[in-house]
Design an enzyme around this catalytic site. Structure first.
Site, PDB file in Angstrom:
ATOM      1  CG  ASP A 211       4.951  22.027 -57.358  1.00  0.00           C
ATOM      2  OD1 ASP A 211       4.389  22.440 -58.382  1.00  0.00           O
ATOM      3  OD2 ASP A 211       5.957  21.308 -57.378  1.00  0.00           O
TER       4      ASP A 211
ATOM      5  CG  ASP B 239      10.371  18.192 -54.595  1.00  0.00           C
ATOM      6  OD1 ASP B 239      11.419  18.290 -53.970  1.00  0.00           O
ATOM      7  OD2 ASP B 239      10.196  17.391 -55.538  1.00  0.00           O
TER       8      ASP B 239
END
Length: 793
Positions: A321, A517
């Site tokens: 990500d 996250d």
């Protein structure tokens, strides 16, 4: 584990397993020791009784393990252990049986410690999910269970509340924190009629929502289901020991049978089985794995199972990500543009003073930046905050507004320049108005982590062949990050469902690691072969769904974890192979009748000690990948990192001087050029010279050679050359009383060129050298400048 919990009676099964293994170790060791004491006291029958009991205690669970493996279609090396235990009882070699029982019990306990997987119940996802909603019917608002909300119901969402169902805004502009779904830290506005997904947080005033889906059919419920499904699909891999059992087990049985047939002695066959008991497999490999887990935890990496460590050791694909993983996950000030006649530093100070009482993510970034520069902030009064518009307050006798500005106020060349700069840098703008006049603009963006480029290089060195960026962010900033890091593939504007599908597809083809996250990454983390969560900011759904959690906010810990994983796996295999080779040699000796069962058990114990000693080397880490910095070198790195933070914004004076020269080579341009030259001679050049004389020689040894800093030294020389050239231009202009037209082209080339060179040089040093030292906090923020006030948390 999720399946066990859901099944009837599943709640107590894991607890029974956890209690059985240590109880088995205690009982077998206790009975072996009691038998030894009885034997020394001359109570031979009592000694035999204790040893028989110890053997029997181990036979029952060992048989259960074998039957459980057979039900799963696997035949492991535990079969040898069961046969040797039964064999020692049949031929009267009781002490040998007790020794094998101890080895089996301790091996299984260590193996369980290495392999036990953490619970994937996704408590964070479930706890965050709302249970009730405020439903409005006419003028009445009632609190109802979420399941009762139907399509077209009007739902009231209060400040700070999680949006309970998917819907469309009815009454006003809503300010939303969508980071739970997109990972993007900047708040967004949604107008009347715009769609809003469940799971986002209302960051502004209360608003009404017309439900377009029930709770079960809404976005957030889908995220929970996907994560649970992926967690259920992720089965553990086969133990390292069992992979060798395919040939070790039949070989052991064949050799024992041959010894029995050739000699006619069952004792000789039992002796072969005793030394064939695969304790090097049951002990050495798990010890190496557990040692790797321990070493990783000291590096700020919590690896929840030996399975995850082993998978990490031979991963080939990495999916990442962007927000919070490759970037800091929170905005930072990148520039302050002041209106003509205004001072940029004072504009920032006023903006930060106003923003001190605002919870907005941009406000926190502005205050943090002002404090890091050592600016003295004033206490604001008469503070008024309008969600989605900004905050206004009285500061030092002025009425100051920070936030959005009216469209008709955004006029002028400097305003257009600021807007264009923000668009080029994919930055957000916080406009600063003082007494009704536009005074400046603060540009903010989510910065790339300092460790990211170096970490990507280390990950490629560790064996990763495909690096993929998968993010819910927009395409423009995503492409920029991918270009800087040299990633192989990029996917932007990805929803949680898109991420889940992409990671699952990758995991079906290759051993895939996913780093993320936030709640939006939880399904993708669970779908990956190994999920890695950036968990420094607290327990999140991503941490619950992940196999590995980075407890510090440093991405380079993932590269450390891969180094540890490969080293631990290498030692585990090495220990197992060496131990089995020694066991095979002992089996041959036992088959010839030169090694009785009791002596064979003691010899096997010696083999165990040797291979375990080798396995414990995993605690120390691979000496070829470790970089040790002397305390003095670490201090130097922190010192020069501090100076970078102080100088980073000041080098903008070079660009400012060039812009003034472009506007016209007048007295103001000459004054700006003089200020830039003063910056060079008094601050930047002394800094670069000190790096060359002190830091680079100190780095030569840990980096292996002075050549590691040679390119940076060449950059220092170029910085000096351009600075000298600017000094010559300044002397010529001062002697003539103004900058001459024939100087313009070269002077502008020097100023703009030096500005770009210094920015690039700073980044290169920070990524290549400064990341070798620990940050001053677990946040991953750069070290504070000397004398700066503490950061706002």
């Amino acid at each position: 584990m999720v399946g066990d919990t859901a099944a009837g009676g599943g709640r107590w099964l894991p607890r029974v397993r956890r209690l059985t293994q240590p109880a088995l170790v205690v009982s077998t060791v206790g009975l072996l020791a009691a038998g030894g004491i009885a034997w020394l006291l001359g109570a031979r029958d009592l000694a035999d009784g204790c040893w028989i009991a110890g053997t029997v205690v181990a036979v029952a669970p060992a048989s259960v393990w074998v039957l459980a493996a057979l039900r799963r279609g696997r035949i492991g090396v535990d079969v040898i252990a069961v046969l040797s235990l039964i064999g020692t009882l049949l031929v009267g070699e009781y002490v040998a049986g007790a020794l094998i029982a101890v080895m089996l019990a301790t091996g299984r306990a260590l193996d369980a410690a290495a392999e036990r997987r953490a619970s994937r119940d996704l408590r964070a996802l479930l706890e965050r999910a709302p249970r009730f909603a405020r439903r409005r019917a006419g003028t009445q608002v009632s609190l109802v269970p979420l399941a009762e909300v139907a399509v077209d119901d009007i739902v009231l969402v209060g400040p700070g509340e999680v949006v309970p169902v998917d819907g469309r805004i009815v009454d006003m502009v809503a300010v939303l924190d969508e980071s739970a779904l997109t990972g993007e830290p900047l708040q967004v506005e949604r107008g009347i009629g715009e769609a809003v997904r469940s799971g986002v947080v209302n960051a502004g005033s209360a608003f009404e929502l017309r439900a377009t889906a029930t709770a079960d059919e809404s976005t957030y419920a889908g995220i929970v289901r996907m994560a649970q499904q992926a967690g259920a699909d992720n089965a553990p891999i086969v133990r390292l020991a069992d992979r060798y059992a395919a040939w070790f087990l039949p070989l052991s049985l064949l050799l024992a049978a041959a010894a029995w047939l050739a000699s006619g002695s069952a004792v000789r066959a039992v002796a072969v089985l005793v030394v064939a008991t695969p304790c090097p497999l049951l002990l050495a490999a798990p010890v190496a794995i557990v040692s790797g887990l321990s070493r990783a935890s000291r590096a700020g990496v919590v690896i929840r199972s030996g399975v995850a460590l082993e998978n990490l050791g031979h991963a080939t694909t990495l999916v990442m990500d962007k927000t919070g993983t490759l970037t800091m996950g929170r905005p930072a000030v990148v520039d302050v543009v002041a209106a003509p006649g205004r001072d940029a530093t004072e504009t920032l100070r006023l903006a930060a003073s106003v923003d001190q009482l605002s919870p907005h993510v941009l406000a926190e970034a502005i205050v943090t930046d002002a404090l890091s520069r050592g600016l003295g902030l004033s206490l604001p009064t008469d503070v008024v905050e309008e969600p989605g518009r900004g905050v206004t307050a009285n500061v030092d006798g002025h009425r100051v507004t920070v936030g959005k500005s009216a469209a008709d106020a955004l006029t002028g060349a400097w305003v257009r320049a600021a807007v264009n700069r923000a668009r080029l840098d994919s930055a957000a703008i916080a406009w600063v108005c003082v007494d009704g006049d536009l005074a400046g603009a603060v540009l903010l963006r989510d910065p790339l982590r300092r460790q990211a480029p170096r970490t990507v290089r280390r990950l490629r060195d560790a064996g990763l062949t495909r690096l993929i960026l998968l993010t819910g962010d927009r395409a423009e900033p995503t492409r920029e990050v991918a270009t800087i890091l040299g990633l192989d593939e990029v996917y932007a504007d990805q929803s949680p469902a898109d991420k889940f599908a992409a990671v699952r597809a990758e995991s079906e083809q290759e051993v895939t690691v996913m780093v993320g996250d936030g709640v939006n990454d939880a399904p993708a983390l669970a779908a990956a072969t190994v999920g890695v969560a950036m968990g420094a900011r607290g327990a999140t759904a991503s941490s619950e769904a992940a196999d590995i959690v980075l407890t510090t906010d440093r991405l380079d810990r993932l590269a450390d974890a891969m180094d540890i994983a490969r080293w631990s796996r290498r030692i585990a295999v090495q220990s197992a192979v060496v131990g089995m080779s020694l066991s095979l040699l002992a089996m041959a000796i036992a088959a010839l009748g030169w090694l009785p069962p009791a002596a064979g058990a003691l010899l096997q114990e010696g083999i165990d000690i040797a291979v375990i000693g080798n396995a414990l080397r995993a605690l120390r880490g691979n000496p070829h990948t470790e970089l040790h910095l002397a305390a003095g070198t670490e201090r130097l790195l922190h010192r020069f990192a501090d100076e970078h933070d102080q100088l980073r914004d000041t080098i903008a004076l070079l660009r400012t001087a060039a812009n003034r020269v472009v506007a016209g080579p007048d007295a103001a341009a000459l004054a700006s050029l003089t200020a830039a030259h003063t910056l060079l001679t008094e601050r930047i050049l002394p800094h670069e010279q000190a790096e060359e004389a002190q830091l680079y020689p100190a780095l030569a040894r840990p980096l292996g050679s002075g050549e590691a800093t040679a390119t940076m030294s060449r950059t220092h020389a170029e910085i000096q050359r351009l600075s000298d050239r600017i000094a010559t231009h300044l002397a010529l202009a001062q002697s003539a009383g103004a900058i001459q037209h024939d100087q313009l082209d070269d002077l502008l080339a020097c100023l703009y060129g030096l500005y770009a060179l210094l920015r690039l040089h700073f980044v290169q040093e920070e990524e290549s050298y400064f990341t070798l030292a620990e940050d001053d906090s677990a946040t991953g923020l750069p070290p504070r400048p000397a004398g700066a006030q503490p950061r706002k948390s």
